[in-house]
Each structure stands twice: as C-alpha cells, then as structure tokens.
Motif scaffolding. Structure first.
Motif, PDB file in Angstrom:
ATOM      1  N   VAL A   1      17.436  12.057 -63.833  1.00 52.60           N
ATOM      2  CA  VAL A   1      17.175  12.990 -65.567  1.00 52.60           C
ATOM      3  C   VAL A   1      16.136  14.005 -65.696  1.00 52.60           C
ATOM      4  CG1 VAL A   1      18.048  14.219 -67.341  1.00 52.60           C
ATOM      5  CG2 VAL A   1      19.270  12.883 -65.971  1.00 52.60           C
ATOM      6  N   VAL A   2      15.347  12.747 -65.860  1.00 55.83           N
ATOM      7  CA  VAL A   2      13.571  13.580 -66.411  1.00 55.83           C
ATOM      8  C   VAL A   2      13.259  14.566 -64.871  1.00 55.83           C
ATOM      9  CG1 VAL A   2      11.866  13.365 -67.006  1.00 55.83           C
ATOM     10  CG2 VAL A   2      13.617  11.908 -68.514  1.00 55.83           C
ATOM     11  N   THR A   3      13.193  13.640 -64.416  1.00 53.07           N
ATOM     12  CA  THR A   3      12.507  14.199 -63.023  1.00 53.07           C
ATOM     13  C   THR A   3      13.311  15.711 -62.296  1.00 53.07           C
ATOM     14  OG1 THR A   3      12.391  12.106 -61.739  1.00 53.07           O
ATOM     15  CG2 THR A   3      12.209  13.963 -60.239  1.00 53.07           C
ATOM     16  N   ASP A   4      14.442  15.960 -62.097  1.00 53.83           N
ATOM     17  CA  ASP A   4      15.118  16.798 -62.242  1.00 53.83           C
ATOM     18  C   ASP A   4      14.893  18.012 -63.499  1.00 53.83           C
ATOM     19  OD1 ASP A   4      16.547  15.577 -60.501  1.00 53.83           O
ATOM     20  OD2 ASP A   4      18.306  15.545 -61.153  1.00 53.83           O
ATOM     21  N   LEU A   5      14.225  17.637 -64.234  1.00 51.59           N
ATOM     22  CA  LEU A   5      13.538  18.629 -65.310  1.00 51.59           C
ATOM     23  C   LEU A   5      12.383  18.722 -65.149  1.00 51.59           C
ATOM     24  CD1 LEU A   5      14.958  17.324 -68.354  1.00 51.59           C
ATOM     25  CD2 LEU A   5      15.336  18.823 -67.270  1.00 51.59           C
ATOM     26  N   GLY A   6      11.790  18.587 -63.315  1.00 46.79           N
ATOM     27  CA  GLY A   6      10.464  18.373 -63.108  1.00 46.79           C
ATOM     28  C   GLY A   6       9.359  17.952 -63.669  1.00 46.79           C
ATOM     29  N   TYR A   7       9.321  16.549 -63.853  1.00 44.01           N
ATOM     30  CA  TYR A   7       8.254  15.568 -64.167  1.00 44.01           C
ATOM     31  C   TYR A   7       8.467  14.954 -63.449  1.00 44.01           C
ATOM     32  CZ  TYR A   7       8.579  17.179 -69.259  1.00 44.01           C
ATOM     33  OH  TYR A   7       8.699  18.212 -70.762  1.00 44.01           O
ATOM     34  N   THR A   8       7.135  14.232 -63.457  1.00 48.00           N
ATOM     35  CA  THR A   8       6.411  13.326 -62.409  1.00 48.00           C
ATOM     36  C   THR A   8       6.454  11.955 -63.673  1.00 48.00           C
ATOM     37  OG1 THR A   8       5.486  14.492 -61.421  1.00 48.00           O
ATOM     38  CG2 THR A   8       4.970  11.798 -60.799  1.00 48.00           C
ATOM     39  N   VAL A   9       7.839  11.251 -63.317  1.00 44.84           N
ATOM     40  CA  VAL A   9       8.219   9.656 -64.158  1.00 44.84           C
ATOM     41  C   VAL A   9       7.279   8.888 -63.154  1.00 44.84           C
ATOM     42  CG1 VAL A   9       9.944   8.689 -64.654  1.00 44.84           C
ATOM     43  CG2 VAL A   9      10.390  11.010 -64.148  1.00 44.84           C
ATOM     44  N   THR A  10       7.210   7.712 -64.432  1.00 45.24           N
ATOM     45  CA  THR A  10       6.814   6.497 -64.185  1.00 45.24           C
ATOM     46  C   THR A  10       7.193   5.091 -64.999  1.00 45.24           C
ATOM     47  OG1 THR A  10       5.064   6.851 -63.834  1.00 45.24           O
ATOM     48  CG2 THR A  10       4.931   4.327 -64.315  1.00 45.24           C
ATOM     49  N   GLU A  11       8.474   4.437 -64.444  1.00 44.34           N
ATOM     50  CA  GLU A  11       9.678   3.560 -64.842  1.00 44.34           C
ATOM     51  C   GLU A  11       9.145   2.596 -65.642  1.00 44.34           C
ATOM     52  OE1 GLU A  11      11.804   2.433 -62.317  1.00 44.34           O
ATOM     53  OE2 GLU A  11      13.567   4.620 -61.961  1.00 44.34           O
ATOM     54  N   ALA A  12       9.376   2.511 -66.591  1.00 41.65           N
ATOM     55  CA  ALA A  12       9.017   0.784 -67.581  1.00 41.65           C
ATOM     56  C   ALA A  12      10.465  -0.409 -68.399  1.00 41.65           C
ATOM     57  CB  ALA A  12       7.484   1.161 -68.909  1.00 41.65           C
ATOM     58  N   GLU A  13      10.097  -1.754 -68.078  1.00 35.79           N
ATOM     59  CA  GLU A  13      10.847  -2.246 -68.700  1.00 35.79           C
ATOM     60  C   GLU A  13      11.167  -2.640 -69.781  1.00 35.79           C
ATOM     61  OE1 GLU A  13      13.319  -4.849 -66.402  1.00 35.79           O
ATOM     62  OE2 GLU A  13      13.388  -3.619 -64.177  1.00 35.79           O
ATOM     63  N   ASN A  14       9.875  -2.154 -70.426  1.00 35.92           N
ATOM     64  CA  ASN A  14       9.470  -3.245 -71.973  1.00 35.92           C
ATOM     65  C   ASN A  14       8.384  -1.918 -72.439  1.00 35.92           C
ATOM     66  OD1 ASN A  14       7.046  -4.332 -71.149  1.00 35.92           O
ATOM     67  ND2 ASN A  14       8.891  -6.098 -70.095  1.00 35.92           N
ATOM     68  N   ALA A  15       7.773  -2.463 -73.467  1.00 37.01           N
ATOM     69  CA  ALA A  15       6.355  -1.724 -74.253  1.00 37.01           C
ATOM     70  C   ALA A  15       5.470  -1.821 -73.496  1.00 37.01           C
ATOM     71  CB  ALA A  15       6.711  -1.524 -75.858  1.00 37.01           C
ATOM     72  N   ALA A  16       5.268  -3.608 -72.904  1.00 40.02           N
ATOM     73  CA  ALA A  16       3.832  -3.917 -72.253  1.00 40.02           C
ATOM     74  C   ALA A  16       3.492  -2.988 -71.102  1.00 40.02           C
ATOM     75  CB  ALA A  16       4.026  -5.192 -72.256  1.00 40.02           C
ATOM     76  N   GLU A  17       4.803  -3.015 -70.857  1.00 39.42           N
ATOM     77  CA  GLU A  17       4.625  -2.045 -69.103  1.00 39.42           C
ATOM     78  C   GLU A  17       4.460  -0.638 -68.983  1.00 39.42           C
ATOM     79  OE1 GLU A  17       8.546  -2.929 -66.727  1.00 39.42           O
ATOM     80  OE2 GLU A  17       7.901  -4.386 -66.372  1.00 39.42           O
ATOM     81  N   ALA A  18       5.216  -0.027 -70.333  1.00 39.86           N
ATOM     82  CA  ALA A  18       4.274   1.260 -70.398  1.00 39.86           C
ATOM     83  C   ALA A  18       2.785   1.864 -71.134  1.00 39.86           C
ATOM     84  CB  ALA A  18       5.853   1.689 -71.835  1.00 39.86           C
ATOM     85  N   LEU A  19       2.440   0.915 -71.972  1.00 44.47           N
ATOM     86  CA  LEU A  19       0.956   0.600 -72.497  1.00 44.47           C
ATOM     87  C   LEU A  19       0.258   0.463 -70.872  1.00 44.47           C
ATOM     88  CD1 LEU A  19       0.827  -1.039 -76.014  1.00 44.47           C
ATOM     89  CD2 LEU A  19       0.737   1.609 -75.656  1.00 44.47           C
ATOM     90  N   ALA A  20       0.622  -0.139 -70.424  1.00 45.48           N
ATOM     91  CA  ALA A  20      -0.241  -0.034 -69.218  1.00 45.48           C
ATOM     92  C   ALA A  20       0.094   1.226 -68.171  1.00 45.48           C
ATOM     93  CB  ALA A  20       0.291  -1.376 -67.725  1.00 45.48           C
ATOM     94  N   ALA A  21       1.016   1.420 -67.958  1.00 46.92           N
ATOM     95  CA  ALA A  21       1.286   2.186 -67.266  1.00 46.92           C
ATOM     96  C   ALA A  21       0.089   3.713 -68.265  1.00 46.92           C
ATOM     97  CB  ALA A  21       2.352   3.130 -66.946  1.00 46.92           C
ATOM     98  N   PHE A  22       0.648   4.301 -69.751  1.00 50.27           N
ATOM     99  CA  PHE A  22       0.089   4.441 -70.362  1.00 50.27           C
ATOM    100  C   PHE A  22      -1.603   4.581 -69.848  1.00 50.27           C
ATOM    101  CE2 PHE A  22      -1.890   6.719 -74.404  1.00 50.27           C
ATOM    102  CZ  PHE A  22      -0.942   8.077 -73.995  1.00 50.27           C
ATOM    103  N   GLU A  23      -2.233   3.895 -70.465  1.00 54.55           N
ATOM    104  CA  GLU A  23      -3.632   3.879 -69.960  1.00 54.55           C
ATOM    105  C   GLU A  23      -4.110   3.781 -68.905  1.00 54.55           C
ATOM    106  OE1 GLU A  23      -4.432  -0.217 -71.166  1.00 54.55           O
ATOM    107  OE2 GLU A  23      -3.433  -0.508 -73.075  1.00 54.55           O
ATOM    108  N   GLY A  24      -3.257   3.699 -68.076  1.00 54.56           N
ATOM    109  CA  GLY A  24      -3.353   4.465 -66.530  1.00 54.56           C
ATOM    110  C   GLY A  24      -3.579   6.085 -66.099  1.00 54.56           C
ATOM    111  N   HIS A  25      -2.744   6.081 -67.476  1.00 55.94           N
ATOM    112  CA  HIS A  25      -2.525   8.029 -67.335  1.00 55.94           C
ATOM    113  C   HIS A  25      -2.462   8.364 -68.611  1.00 55.94           C
ATOM    114  CE1 HIS A  25      -0.851   6.159 -63.765  1.00 55.94           C
ATOM    115  NE2 HIS A  25      -1.737   7.051 -62.893  1.00 55.94           N
ATOM    116  N   PRO A  26      -3.570   8.175 -69.468  1.00 54.72           N
ATOM    117  CA  PRO A  26      -3.078   8.589 -70.560  1.00 54.72           C
ATOM    118  C   PRO A  26      -3.106  10.213 -71.346  1.00 54.72           C
ATOM    119  CG  PRO A  26      -5.650   8.823 -69.975  1.00 54.72           C
ATOM    120  CD  PRO A  26      -5.115   7.857 -69.158  1.00 54.72           C
ATOM    121  N   GLN A  27      -3.440  11.016 -69.914  1.00 53.85           N
ATOM    122  CA  GLN A  27      -3.241  12.290 -69.731  1.00 53.85           C
ATOM    123  C   GLN A  27      -1.201  12.885 -69.887  1.00 53.85           C
ATOM    124  OE1 GLN A  27      -5.088  14.375 -71.722  1.00 53.85           O
ATOM    125  NE2 GLN A  27      -6.383  12.815 -71.687  1.00 53.85           N
TER     126      GLN A  27
END
Length: 898
Positions: A800-826
């Motif tokens: 759904v988010v991809t169809d809205l024009g976003y480039t999406v990164t998946e995460a199954e918990n907060a730790a994975e999400a923080l790791a992904a965010f630290e790599g792409h802070p913007q």
C-alpha cells in the motif's frame, strides 16, 4: 399267534380248547376285531370281565358297546393312527392309555396289537392282548409327583442346598446356594464343599463330616463361613445330613445353609456399639446411673464411683442406703420414687458433699425407663458437676448490667446462652429484628419464639461451638419481623471462665444483606469486565487479520482490469464480508468498552426519531412502533453512531422476541439517580440521566436467561440467526459512555430494556460530514519505514505504501526499525504498529525517531483503541493513531494531516 385264513371264515389253532385254556390263564384278556375304524369285536376272552367288567358276549359285534367308545376320546385318534401305521408296516403296536370300565371308572391298560394277513398280504383281522397296568401307573405317577415335589422344594427353597456323594463332591445344587456363593450351577457341580469353605473353618467342617458319615454323630446345625466366587466371606447356618441305603451305607449327603451374613454383621455391629457405649459411659465426665423399679443399681459409670468413693462394681444390686451417706441417700431415693410414681422427667440442682470432702453443685436429670407400653421399669440418672459454672454464673450476672449497657448500643445482634440453650442475655436488636422484648427472652430457648426449623439450625451451631470449643461462623437466612428475609453472618463462640471452663455460648449476628447484594453485583460486574477484556483481545487479533485481508482486496481493486464485471462483483462481495468482520470486531470492542467513541452533545429524541424512521420500514408490518418522548428531555454527551446502533440492536432484539407481531414502545424521560439507587447499579455515579426505555410485548425471559443477556455470544436464537453480540454491545456502549443498562422481563408478558445515559449541559450541534480525500499518490519518491510484527499485515502495508509512491523498508520490531533509520536518517515516513515484541514498543520507537529527526512523519497503528493503549501505560498523545483495519483513503488522509 398264527391264524390260517379260509374264505371269509377264520380258523384258529387246531387245538381250540387248548388255546382257550391258555388265553383264560393269562392275567389280561385277548380279543380279535375286524379291520376298520370301529374295530368291531369278533372274539373276546373271559379275562375281559375282570378288567372291564363286561362279558365277552356284550362286546362281540358291538352288542352292548363298541370298543372305541371305551377309550378316552383325547387318546383314541392317536391310538388309531399309530395302529394303522403299524398294520401297514406289519409291526406290532403297543399303547398305554386309559379305558372306561363298567363299574370301576377309568383304568390304565397296556394293549399290544398285530395284524393277520392272507397269502396276498391283505389284512384280515387284528389280534390284541390287553392287561391292567393301573397299579403300576399309579405307582409311577406317585414317584414322579414325589420327585417333582422334592425338586420344587429343592430348587425353590430359600435355603441353599447341595447334594454330595460320599466323597463330598457336589452333584446337585439349588439356586439359593448359587446366589449365596456367587457361582453358576455348572461351576459348583463336581467340586467339593471344602473348596468353598473358609480356611479357618475347614478343619472343623472336615471333622464333623467325617464323624457324620461314620455314624458317630447325627445331623446338627452349626455356623460356618464360606468363600464366594469373588473371595468375599458369607456366613451360613449349616445343617448336614446323610441319606443311607437299607444296609446303612451312605448314598449321599444333603447340606442346607441359611445365609446369616447380615445377622452376623448386625451382631458384630451390636457388639461394637455395646463396647463403644460402655466406653462412652465410662469416659463421660457426667455421672450416669440406671436403677430398676426397686431402686437397685443396674448400671453406674466410673464418674459415679469416683465422686462417691465406691469400689468398681460394688454398687451392683445395691440401694442408695447401702452405698451413699444417709442424707444424700434419702434425697436421691425421694427423687427416684417421684420419677417412678409420676412417670415424668425431673431436673434439679442439689448441693452435695462428695468423696473429696467438698460441697458440689450437681445438676441432676432423672427420667423414667419405660417399657413398650409406656410403664416405668426403672430410673435413669445423669448428673453434671456445675459448681464452676454456678460460681462463674454468679459473677457473670453481677457484671451483666455493665455488659448490657455496652451490647445494647451495638448495631449487631448479641446473645449469650448457657450450655442448655437458655438465653442469659440479649441486646435490643432482638426487639428490632424479631419484635421481642429482650428481657422477656431471658430464661427461654430459641424454640420458644422462632420457627422450629430455624431454632434447630441455631441449636446445631450452638452445640458445634460448645463441643469443638472453637468459634463457628456461618451465613444464615433469617426472616425478620418486617417479613423480609435477611442474610446474617452468625458467629458462635464458647464463653469460658478464668480456668478455661466452658460456661455457655455467645452469638454475634451481623446483618450483611446489603453487603452481600453489593458483592454479588460486584462479582457480576467483574465477570462482565473479564469477558470484555477477552472480547477486546480477540477483536485486536481479528483487526490484524482484517487489515491484511482488506488491504489485499483494496490492492486488487486498484489493479482490477477494466470491464471484468464478474471479478469486480466477487471483489465487492469479499470487501463487504471484510467490512462485516470489522463491524463484528467493533461490537466486541463495544462490549469491552474499547471502541473509539466520538462523543458530542446529542438530542436523544432526535436520534431516536431518526432511528424509528428507519425501523418502521425494516421491522415489518407485524411490529407496531410507538414513541412516548419527553418534551423537556435533557441532552447527553454521546457518540451519535453508537447511540443509533444501540437503538437498532434493542429494536432487533425486541422484534425477535415477537415472532407473531406485537408492539415496540420507545419512552424517554429525565431521571435523577440518588446515592441509594446508584449503589444498586454497578459502577454508576449518582446524578442526572436521560432514561430511554425500550419495551416489547413479546415472549419474555426466564430469570436464569435475564442473568446472562449482556454476556457476549450468549443467545437463545437458533444457530445462524444471531451472533449474541447485540445486547452486549449496548451494555459496553452504556458503560463506556458513563451510563448503565438494565433489564426487566416476565415470561409471557414481555421485556423492558432501560438505558441510562448521562446528562450534559452542552447543546447539540449540527453534524458535518467530511468529504473523502481523493485517492492519489502522495509519496513522490520519498522513503518510508513500515514496522509490523505480523508478516501478513507487513506485506500488504508495504504494498500500500509503495503504491503511494514511497520507497519502503520493512522492519518486524523496533530494533530493526532503528537500525534502518540510523542508516537513512532522512526517512520521511515511519508507519509503525504499537504493540510489538522486544524491549521497545511502537510508542517508544516514535519518541526515539522524533528525537533524532523531528521532521519525520510518524503514524502509529493498532488493533487496540487509543484509550486501551493508554490503559496499558502507553501514551499516544501528540502522535497520529490509525486503528486497524483502516482503508487506503484513511491512510492518505493521515499522511496529509498536519
């Protein structure tokens, strides 16, 4: 015999005279008859006179009577048929039958007949010989009857019987013996009696049987034990006798056994009772005596001997004058004679000097021991040493005035009794509760003013406290003078002196009627709350599933080839089913008080009127709708949609209760709930409420049904005709809105649901329906992180988010999400679930990301409501919350929100 045939004549042996003499010397008679049914006589010997009483000439040629007429009609056809068969086969026939004689009635005869044939084999005549067998037949029948009688006696005897050979092997046993031992007949035949004899009785049984067979002893009865098939022991009163022949030789033995197991068990129990009775008597702290009509001692226990210094058993057969001091003997004898004369029980307290040299107060009860006709045969005595009780009682009475002043001001009932159950003290509550003068109850027992059953129950508690010497607590239902049944928490306790001697029993009764009613309401509320928590949890899981299903269907809809109407129709059906699932979870959340409410000042009359307009077309012509609306109705602060849904559910429930039609009435009014009424509800504050009453004229409900109507999934409808969530949703809505819902129902008369909705001073406002934002892409190549522990939901949310024009990164918990965010802070967007596994939840993740980049758009989503999330200690204030399942348009609206 042999005969020669010449024409139609018959020629016998050449020496006719010799044959005649031979026939005449035979014990029976000989006769010759023609072939044929009538058997007409041609020749009859003289012997017929002795057997039948007829002369030969009377029978020859049927001159007087035909032979067939003499035979019993029931036997004649069978005899003739058998005779014909034998004649055809050239055989001799032989019959035993009854025949009528001239003067002696019926006789049993034996007839032997054979045919005489010519050279061509044709039957020419029948020759027969008949003899009288009456004596033999009677002897046989007598023996048969005797055997039958013996067999019936043997088989039907209630005593177990067994016939045995001289070597003691059983060859016949009756039913009673089989029942007694639990064996079948075939299991006992051939076995020896010793096989079923108890080992401890075996030697005596063998010795007795040996002497009996030898003729050393005669038959006698003795008690012995047997072993059943299952190994149990049964007692038998056994008689063994020997049947001998004329020479005295043993032929067989007859054993008879009466089952006396119950009697032996009764004797054993009786002996135990006697021994226990003796032990009880001798260990009793009270004096116990039994005397005959001459006032002589028959029984006395050890207490009597100790108190009076009498040696063990020295009292037997003696009078009081022979064993007691003169003054005491005269006083006791006087009471004994009074009992024998009046045949009545006597209670008295005597001051007596006992063997220890001290004066004791004895509470004496003397009673007549009567025969079956009620006449006194003797005197029984029970005496208790109440010296300590009397002394303590005196002291107790001295302080009674002080105690009374205290207990009379107690809000509880306080009663003090002596050990016999007589009331010594009662406070003023006995007057208030039972309309009794507290002073008038002193000296009386509960039996004097309470119903007998209630008095017996109270007496049982008193005795338990006294005998166990402990405090006894029990809840009792007792009718008060006001006619109402009250619940009392009754505490019984032994009252003791300084030496820990029990003087009586005290009672404190607390009226807990209102408390128990409140507890019951609390338990019911807690049960409904627990079920609500469960319903909310289930709804959360359903929301995750519906999120995955609904998102997938929306994705398919957006990629549906144009013109494919069948696929579009199927997709629409699936989306409607998904929406029904979402509605179901809303109802479950409603019951659990976890649905998202959007309250506003609401005119209940207006909302109800709108609902009635819809109901008039949907309920059917058989249901008549009436509205009785208050003109000055207060407003209430409610969610309009949930309010109208509650009205709809109540109307549908009423319609189902009126399958043959009826009247549905909506009534509104203002009501003030005071503190007393608020306590009768669960979790409701006193104040002003708008009362909406929905009444039907349907079938009504039984009390046991009413108790469960607000429980989720509880329904009385047939399978497939109701989810059981309608009334539970109404209950949850009312509670979450700060109100209350109640039900009144009478079987056969109808049901009323009362909905209490809190009053508000705010004025209703016009509802503005927002327009839906267009479904356009809003991502514009931006990056997003989607955080979801449910892989199905994560997959569809990524799409759904991809169809809205976003480039999406998946995460199954907060730790994975923080790791992904630290790599792409913007990262421009973080869409995260609230409840996730691990040390950090979605709220914590949002706070952490906000600290690192306040410009990042953060949306949290959950199957729980905001209120439920905050109840878990997770604050979502300042964050945007999407409740699952949500549609694509709702996500777009959240993305565009500031």
């Amino acid at each position: 015999m042999v005969a020669d045939m010449k024409g139609e004549g018959v020629t016998f042996l050449e020496d006719r005279d010799q044959l005649t003499r031979l026939i005449a010397s035979m014990p029976g008679f000989f006769f010759v008859c023609e072939p044929g049914k009538n058997r007409t006589m041609r020749f009859v010997s003289e012997g017929v006179r002795e057997i039948l009483g007829y002369t030969p000439d009377e029978l020859i040629g049927d001159k007087h009577v035909s032979f067939g007429q003499l035979i019993n009609a029931a036997d004649l056809n069978g005899i003739l048929t058998d005779l014909d068969e034998c004649l055809v086969a050239h055989k001799t026939s032989e019959h035993e039958y009854c025949i009528d004689t001239r003067s002696e009635g019926e006789k049993w005869v034996l007839e032997r007949s054979y045919g005489v044939y010519d050279g061509a084999g044709n039957l020419t005549q029948i020759e027969s010989y008949m003899e009288d067998i009456t004596d033999r037949k009677q002897a046989e029948m007598s023996v048969h009857e005797s055997e039958a009688r013996f067999r019936r006696l043997f088989e039907d005897s209630p005593l177990g019987m067994a016939l045995s050979t001289p070597d003691r092997r059983m060859f016949a046993v009756n039913r009673a013996f089989c029942r007694m031992l639990g064996y079948r007949e075939d299991e006992l035949i051939g076995r020896k009696a010793v096989d079923v004899t108890h080992p401890d009785d075996l030697d005596k049984s063998l010795d007795h049987a040996k002497k009996l067979l030898a003729g050393e002893v005669g038959a006698s009865q003795r008690e012995k034990r047997y072993l059943t098939k299952s190994g149990e022991i049964v007692w038998g009163n056994t008689t063994l006798s020997v049947i001998r022949d004329d020479s005295g030789k043993p032929l067989y033995s007859l054993g008879m056994a009466e089952d006396i197991t119950e009697r032996k068990e009764a004797e054993r129990r009786l002996q135990e009772i006697r021994e226990r009775f003796a032990a009880v008597i001798n260990h009793s702290p009270d004096l116990i005596i039994l005397k005959d009509s001459n006032i002589r001692y028959l029984l006395a226990n050890r207490t009597f001997e100790e108190w009076n210094g009498v040696a063990e058993g020295a009292w037997l057969g003696k009078t009081d004058e022979e064993i007691l001091p003169p003054e005491m003997a005269r006083a006791v004898a006087k009471l004994d004679r009074e009992v024998l004369t009046t045949n009545e029980v006597i209670h008295q307290v005597l001051e007596v000097e006992l063997a220890d040299g001290l004066v004791h107060n004895l509470e004496i009860t003397k009673f007549p021991v009567r025969d079956s006709g009620g006449q006194a045969l003797g005197v029984g005595t029970i005496a208790s040493d109440v010296t300590a009780e009397m002394q303590a009682l005196g002291a107790l009475r001295e302080s009674e005035a002080r105690v009374r002043a205290i207990v009379n001001h107690s809000p509880d009932l306080i009663v003090l009794k002596d050990k016999s159950g007589k009331i010594l003290l009662a406070n003023r509550r006995i007057d208030e509760w039972h309309s009794l003068d507290q002073d008038a109850t002193v000296g009386k027992t509960d039996y004097d003013f309470l119903p007998r059953d209630l008095a017996m129950s109270i007496e049982t508690l008193d005795k338990r406290a006294l005998t166990t010497n402990t405090t006894v607590n029990q809840i009792m239902e007792i009718p008060f003078a006001d006619g109402e049944l009250h619940k009392l928490e009754v505490t019984k306790f032994p009252v003791k002196d300084d030496l820990e001697q029990v003087l009586g029993v005290g009672t404190i009764s607390v009226d807990v009627t209102q408390l128990r009613e409140a507890e019951e309401k609390l338990r019911q509320a807690q049960k409904l709350e627990a079920v609500g928590q469960l319903a909310g949890g289930i709804a959360h899981e359903f929301n995750n599933l519906l999120m995955a299903v609904g998102g997938s269907l929306e994705y398919l809809e957006s990629h549906l080839p144009s013109g494919d109407e069948n696929l579009a129709r199927i997709l629409t059906v699936a989306q409607r089913a998904t929406q029904r699932g979402a509605d179901l979870t809303d109802r479950m959340l409603s019951y659990g008080r976890k649905q998202m409410l959007r309250p506003e000042p609401l005119d209940i009359n207006d909302a109800l009127a709108q609902s009635v307009l819809m109901l008039e077309t949907s309920l059917g012509a058989a249901i008549k709708i009436e509205s009785v609306l208050s003109g000055d109705l207060w407003s209430s602060y409610l969610d309009r949609g949930q309010t109208e849904a509650a009205f709809l559910n109540l109307a549908i429930n009423a319609r189902d209760a009126m399958p043959d039609g009826g009247t549905l009435t909506f009534t509104t009014s203002n009501i003030e709930v005071d503190e007393a009424n608020a306590r009768s509800f669960d979790d409701v504050a006193a104040g002003d409420y708008v009362l909406v009453k929905v009444t039907d004229t349907g079938m009504g409900m039984a009390p046991e049904i009413v108790d469960h109507v607000f429980e989720p999934f509880f329904t009385t409808k047939d399978v497939g005709k109701g989810s059981g969530l309608g009334l539970s949703m109404v209950h949850g809505f009312a509670k979450q809105s700060g109100g209350h819902v109640g039900v009144e129902s009478v079987e056969g008369e109808g049901t009323s649901i009362k909905l209490y909705l809190p009053r508000t001073d705010r004025q209703p406002i016009e509802t503005v329906i927002p327009t839906q934002e267009s479904d356009t892409k809003s991502g514009g190549g931006k990056s997003a992180i989607v955080v979801e522990d449910d892989k199905l939901v994560l997959s569809i949310m990524r799409q759904v988010v991809t169809d809205l024009g976003y480039t999406v990164t998946e995460a199954e918990n907060a730790a994975e999400a923080l790791a992904a965010f630290e790599g792409h802070p913007q990262v421009e967007l973080v869409l995260t679930d609230v409840i996730m596994p691990g040390d950090m939840d979605g709220i914590g993740l949002a706070r952490e990301i906000q600290q690192q980049n306040p410009e990042t758009k953060i949306i949290v989503m959950s199957g729980y409501t905001q209120a439920d999330i905050e109840s878990r200690g997770l604050s979502v204030r300042g964050l945007q919350l999407l409740r699952k399942p949500f549609r694509r348009a709702e996500l777009i609206e959240a993305l565009r929100a500031d």
